[in-house]
Scaffold this motif. Structure first.
Motif, PDB file in Angstrom:
ATOM      1  N   GLU A 329     -17.672 -31.971  14.301  1.00  0.00           N
ATOM      2  CA  GLU A 329     -16.685 -31.273  13.487  1.00  0.00           C
ATOM      3  C   GLU A 329     -16.458 -29.835  13.940  1.00  0.00           C
ATOM      4  OE1 GLU A 329     -18.023 -31.599   9.459  1.00  0.00           O
ATOM      5  OE2 GLU A 329     -17.155 -33.576   9.198  1.00  0.00           O
ATOM      6  N   VAL A 330     -17.360 -29.283  14.734  1.00  0.00           N
ATOM      7  CA  VAL A 330     -17.260 -27.872  15.103  1.00  0.00           C
ATOM      8  C   VAL A 330     -17.402 -27.717  16.607  1.00  0.00           C
ATOM      9  CG1 VAL A 330     -18.145 -25.559  14.682  1.00  0.00           C
ATOM     10  CG2 VAL A 330     -18.323 -27.271  12.885  1.00  0.00           C
ATOM     11  N   SER A 331     -16.401 -27.135  17.231  1.00  0.00           N
ATOM     12  CA  SER A 331     -16.425 -26.904  18.671  1.00  0.00           C
ATOM     13  C   SER A 331     -17.145 -25.596  18.974  1.00  0.00           C
ATOM     14  CB  SER A 331     -14.991 -26.816  19.200  1.00  0.00           C
ATOM     15  OG  SER A 331     -14.361 -25.650  18.681  1.00  0.00           O
ATOM     16  N   PRO A 332     -17.573 -25.395  20.229  1.00  0.00           N
ATOM     17  CA  PRO A 332     -18.171 -24.110  20.590  1.00  0.00           C
ATOM     18  C   PRO A 332     -17.241 -22.944  20.286  1.00  0.00           C
ATOM     19  CG  PRO A 332     -18.559 -25.732  22.308  1.00  0.00           C
ATOM     20  CD  PRO A 332     -17.630 -26.367  21.329  1.00  0.00           C
ATOM     21  N   ASN A 333     -15.943 -23.136  20.508  1.00  0.00           N
ATOM     22  CA  ASN A 333     -14.984 -22.072  20.247  1.00  0.00           C
ATOM     23  C   ASN A 333     -15.002 -21.660  18.779  1.00  0.00           C
ATOM     24  OD1 ASN A 333     -12.822 -20.321  21.095  1.00  0.00           O
ATOM     25  ND2 ASN A 333     -11.456 -21.625  19.916  1.00  0.00           N
ATOM     26  N   GLU A 334     -15.083 -22.653  17.889  1.00  0.00           N
ATOM     27  CA  GLU A 334     -15.127 -22.353  16.459  1.00  0.00           C
ATOM     28  C   GLU A 334     -16.427 -21.658  16.083  1.00  0.00           C
ATOM     29  OE1 GLU A 334     -14.169 -22.060  12.449  1.00  0.00           O
ATOM     30  OE2 GLU A 334     -12.927 -22.386  14.237  1.00  0.00           O
ATOM     31  N   LEU A 335     -17.526 -22.066  16.707  1.00  0.00           N
ATOM     32  CA  LEU A 335     -18.810 -21.406  16.444  1.00  0.00           C
ATOM     33  C   LEU A 335     -18.784 -19.953  16.894  1.00  0.00           C
ATOM     34  CD1 LEU A 335     -21.238 -24.281  17.509  1.00  0.00           C
ATOM     35  CD2 LEU A 335     -20.924 -23.393  15.186  1.00  0.00           C
ATOM     36  N   TYR A 336     -18.208 -19.690  18.068  1.00  0.00           N
ATOM     37  CA  TYR A 336     -18.066 -18.307  18.533  1.00  0.00           C
ATOM     38  C   TYR A 336     -17.229 -17.496  17.550  1.00  0.00           C
ATOM     39  CZ  TYR A 336     -20.098 -19.030  23.191  1.00  0.00           C
ATOM     40  OH  TYR A 336     -20.951 -19.265  24.237  1.00  0.00           O
ATOM     41  N   SER A 337     -16.136 -18.101  17.083  1.00  0.00           N
ATOM     42  CA  SER A 337     -15.248 -17.417  16.150  1.00  0.00           C
ATOM     43  C   SER A 337     -15.968 -17.090  14.844  1.00  0.00           C
ATOM     44  CB  SER A 337     -14.015 -18.277  15.874  1.00  0.00           C
ATOM     45  OG  SER A 337     -13.159 -17.649  14.954  1.00  0.00           O
ATOM     46  N   GLN A 338     -16.732 -18.053  14.322  1.00  0.00           N
ATOM     47  CA  GLN A 338     -17.498 -17.818  13.098  1.00  0.00           C
ATOM     48  C   GLN A 338     -18.526 -16.710  13.305  1.00  0.00           C
ATOM     49  OE1 GLN A 338     -19.235 -21.396  11.460  1.00  0.00           O
ATOM     50  NE2 GLN A 338     -17.349 -22.560  11.716  1.00  0.00           N
ATOM     51  N   SER A 339     -19.198 -16.742  14.446  1.00  0.00           N
ATOM     52  CA  SER A 339     -20.183 -15.714  14.762  1.00  0.00           C
ATOM     53  C   SER A 339     -19.552 -14.329  14.722  1.00  0.00           C
ATOM     54  CB  SER A 339     -20.781 -15.983  16.149  1.00  0.00           C
ATOM     55  OG  SER A 339     -21.526 -14.874  16.605  1.00  0.00           O
ATOM     56  N   ALA A 340     -18.378 -14.203  15.313  1.00  0.00           N
ATOM     57  CA  ALA A 340     -17.693 -12.908  15.373  1.00  0.00           C
ATOM     58  C   ALA A 340     -17.339 -12.403  13.981  1.00  0.00           C
ATOM     59  CB  ALA A 340     -16.432 -13.035  16.223  1.00  0.00           C
ATOM     60  N   ILE A 341     -16.969 -13.307  13.079  1.00  0.00           N
ATOM     61  CA  ILE A 341     -16.615 -12.905  11.714  1.00  0.00           C
ATOM     62  C   ILE A 341     -17.801 -12.254  11.021  1.00  0.00           C
ATOM     63  CG2 ILE A 341     -16.049 -13.818   9.421  1.00  0.00           C
ATOM     64  CD1 ILE A 341     -14.323 -15.941  10.900  1.00  0.00           C
ATOM     65  N   TYR A 342     -18.972 -12.872  11.121  1.00  0.00           N
ATOM     66  CA  TYR A 342     -20.160 -12.321  10.448  1.00  0.00           C
ATOM     67  C   TYR A 342     -20.594 -11.000  11.083  1.00  0.00           C
ATOM     68  CZ  TYR A 342     -20.390 -16.889   8.240  1.00  0.00           C
ATOM     69  OH  TYR A 342     -20.086 -18.023   7.520  1.00  0.00           O
ATOM     70  N   ILE A 343     -20.510 -10.904  12.388  1.00  0.00           N
ATOM     71  CA  ILE A 343     -20.890  -9.663  13.067  1.00  0.00           C
ATOM     72  C   ILE A 343     -19.931  -8.536  12.681  1.00  0.00           C
ATOM     73  CG2 ILE A 343     -21.016  -8.528  15.329  1.00  0.00           C
ATOM     74  CD1 ILE A 343     -22.096 -11.256  16.394  1.00  0.00           C
ATOM     75  N   ALA A 344     -18.635  -8.838  12.637  1.00  0.00           N
ATOM     76  CA  ALA A 344     -17.653  -7.835  12.231  1.00  0.00           C
ATOM     77  C   ALA A 344     -17.877  -7.410  10.786  1.00  0.00           C
ATOM     78  CB  ALA A 344     -16.248  -8.386  12.417  1.00  0.00           C
ATOM     79  N   ALA A 345     -18.187  -8.365   9.910  1.00  0.00           N
ATOM     80  CA  ALA A 345     -18.417  -8.049   8.504  1.00  0.00           C
ATOM     81  C   ALA A 345     -19.666  -7.195   8.327  1.00  0.00           C
ATOM     82  CB  ALA A 345     -18.546  -9.340   7.695  1.00  0.00           C
ATOM     83  N   ALA A 346     -20.730  -7.516   9.052  1.00  0.00           N
ATOM     84  CA  ALA A 346     -21.950  -6.714   8.966  1.00  0.00           C
ATOM     85  C   ALA A 346     -21.681  -5.283   9.412  1.00  0.00           C
ATOM     86  CB  ALA A 346     -23.053  -7.345   9.819  1.00  0.00           C
ATOM     87  N   HIS A 347     -20.921  -5.129  10.489  1.00  0.00           N
ATOM     88  CA  HIS A 347     -20.594  -3.787  10.969  1.00  0.00           C
ATOM     89  C   HIS A 347     -19.735  -3.038   9.951  1.00  0.00           C
ATOM     90  CE1 HIS A 347     -19.619  -0.528  13.718  1.00  0.00           C
ATOM     91  NE2 HIS A 347     -18.360  -0.679  13.352  1.00  0.00           N
ATOM     92  N   ALA A 348     -18.797  -3.734   9.311  1.00  0.00           N
ATOM     93  CA  ALA A 348     -17.951  -3.077   8.309  1.00  0.00           C
ATOM     94  C   ALA A 348     -18.783  -2.567   7.142  1.00  0.00           C
ATOM     95  CB  ALA A 348     -16.886  -4.046   7.807  1.00  0.00           C
ATOM     96  N   LEU A 349     -19.826  -3.324   6.770  1.00  0.00           N
ATOM     97  CA  LEU A 349     -20.684  -2.912   5.663  1.00  0.00           C
ATOM     98  C   LEU A 349     -21.660  -1.823   6.070  1.00  0.00           C
ATOM     99  CD1 LEU A 349     -21.402  -6.467   4.205  1.00  0.00           C
ATOM    100  CD2 LEU A 349     -20.137  -4.635   3.048  1.00  0.00           C
TER     101      LEU A 349
END
Length: 522
Positions: A329-349
């Motif tokens: 259900e999840v491609s490597p591309n989607e996993l990379y994209s999800q990873s980036a979201i959490y990293i960006a959110a952590a940096h924003a906080l």
């Protein structure tokens, strides 16, 4: 990481200033990364701190007789005062109940000469004057608890606090010291935690700090079979700590479970790097669930948010390296994209954390890859789909008609940024707009008939299963104007949308939307 084309390695523990991380202390100090941030692989945030018992604002761990278990901070404070009072009154007559009475002193000498744990503590000198002063206090504390155990061998509070003293003394051992070894002190601490929990199986703080001690011992052993067994034991103790805290009517659920869940995830992440490949995916998935559980308890828990990003990044790397999609259900591309979201959110906080900054540079640079890299590494190009945080598909009803027949619901593209969630029409899907705002002069005007959810209007976000909705993974965004219902492509995809929308709202609620805007549009 030298360049986007290099293979990135997910590292647990990194080059923080402190030697052996446990959990992050409640300070605003930055975790440091050695070397050029652009040359650094993404690292888990397991920055150093004291055991949990020191972090608790209101430690209420009590035995049946009502004797208080000290936090390490309270313990050191009290003992420092007690040691000072003892020195000031040297030569005077003391009450026989005081630990520095003549009888107590004789008992202390007897204990020092007969207990291997006391011998270890007495041989720790500290690396500087502050460390030596701290160690004198810890040695006094150890004698106090040793005497308590001599009087009552089933005093589990004394055993627990003695274990804390041993664990704290291990942190006082210099990096070049060989006698005593840090490992020997931690081993003795583990023995005390074992005894304390055997006598009182509901001491969840003891299980938590015991897990930290075991984890520190595991880190000294690299990727060996012995380390694997220690990591497995640590994960079991974190699990026990979470279970006990969850069921405790007295202890504060929030802080204890946050730290235990985050550290549990980190321990699983470490374990996944040692076990055979056939076991790795299951352990990584379990680690993901622990970080997500911590975030669900506190939406702005930036360390768990960042750590979830790193474990997803590592999973994407492993999936890609294996040459096949492990999760259909999840491609490597989607996993990379999800990873980036959490990293960006952590940096924003937490924009001042250097570890988060360097990881963010990585995902942003990968989002701007050129055509030559695109031909070779298409899976890496859209880790962070600038100028948005997330781009993907959801099945939605016609705008303004949530109760329309299922046949009228259409799978269309949605984009999410710091302003909110927006459905794109067919033209916009070919040319993604640079902003969601409706201001005159924007490059692309948003169709007024499209679904739009402003972040300021969100009340709550939840998964939903309702027979009135089309079958699938339902998402409900409750707003001040009423609920918005959408269907994700899969339950795994729903998790990604659910977390992303909730993180955007949390960042907005914390007044950090401008930081997030700078990340995705700056």
């Amino acid at each position: 990481m030298a360049s986007p084309s290099d293979e990135s390695e997910l590292q647990n523990g990194g080059s923080e200033a402190a030697p052996e991380p446990k959990v992050e202390a409640n300070t605003e100090a930055e975790a440091k990364v050695d070397g050029d941030p652009e040359q650094t692989a993404i690292q888990s945030d397991d920055a150093k701190s004291t055991p949990y018992a020191e972090q608790s604002a209101e430690p209420e761990l009590r035995n049946d007789e009502g004797n208080k278990t000290f936090t390490m901070r309270e313990l050191l404070s009290e003992l420092k005062g007690g040691e000072g009072n003892s020195a000031a009154g040297e030569g005077e007559t003391h009450d026989t109940s005081h630990h520095y009475s003549s009888e107590g002193t004789q008992q202390q000498h007897h204990t020092d000469n007969n207990d291997p744990a006391m011998e270890l503590i007495n041989s720790v000198s500290g690396v500087d004057e502050e460390g030596r002063s701290r160690q004198r206090i810890l040695a006094f504390a150890a004698r106090r608890y040793a005497s308590a155990i001599e009087r009552n061998s089933e005093d589990y509070d004394a055993l627990y606090n003695w274990a804390l003293v041993l664990q704290e003394s291990a942190d006082n051992v210099g990096p070049d010291s060989s006698s005593p070894s840090k490992d020997a002190l931690l081993e003795e601490a583990c023995k005390k935690y074992d005894e304390a929990t055997r006598l009182c199986p509901t001491l969840h703080d003891a299980f938590y700090n015991w897990a930290i001690a075991i984890s520190d011992r595991a880190k000294m052993r690299g990727r060996t079979k012995e380390a694997e067994e220690l990591w497995k034991q640590a994960t079991k103790n974190y699990e026990k700590a979470v279970q006990l805290n969850w069921n405790s009517p007295q202890e504060p659920l929030h802080d204890a479970s946050l730290e235990a869940l985050n550290n549990w995830g980190l321990a699983l992440q470490e374990l996944s790097a040692i076990v055979p490949a056939r076991e790795k995916q299951t352990i990584v998935r379990t680690a993901i669930s622990k970080f997500r559980a911590a975030i669900q308890l506190q939406f702005d828990f930036h360390r768990a948010i960042y750590n979830l990003g790193t474990v997803l990044y590592g999973l994407a790397e492993d999936t890609l390296r294996a040459g096949a999609v492990v999760d259909k259900e999840v491609s490597p591309n989607e996993l990379y994209s999800q990873s980036a979201i959490y990293i960006a959110a952590a940096h924003a906080l937490k924009p001042n954390y250097s570890v988060y900054r360097s990881a963010l540079r990585l995902v942003r640079s990968m989002a701007r890859c050129g055509p030559s890299l695109l031909r070779n590494l298409d899976y890496m190009v859209h880790k962070l789909p600038l100028p948005f945080l997330k781009v993907g598909y959801l099945t939605a009803p016609p705008a303004g008609n949530p109760l329309s027949p299922h046949s009228d619901w259409k799978r269309t593209q949605f984009v999410l940024n710091h302003e909110g969630l927006q459905q794109l029409n067919k033209v916009e899907q070919k040319q993604t707009p640079q902003t969601l705002s409706r201001k005159t002069g924007d490059a692309v005007q948003i169709d007024k008939g499209a679904i739009r959810v402003d972040v300021s209007d969100i009340v709550s976000v939840s998964a939903c299963t309702d027979l009135t909705l089309p079958p699938g993974a339902g998402l409900c965004i409750d707003t001040i104007h009423g609920p918005v219902f959408l269907i994700a492509d899969s339950w795994e995809s729903l998790d990604g949308w659910f977390d992303a929308i909730r993180l955007v709202y949390t960042i907005f609620a914390r007044g950090k939307s401008d930081v997030l805007a700078g990340i995705i549009t700056g």
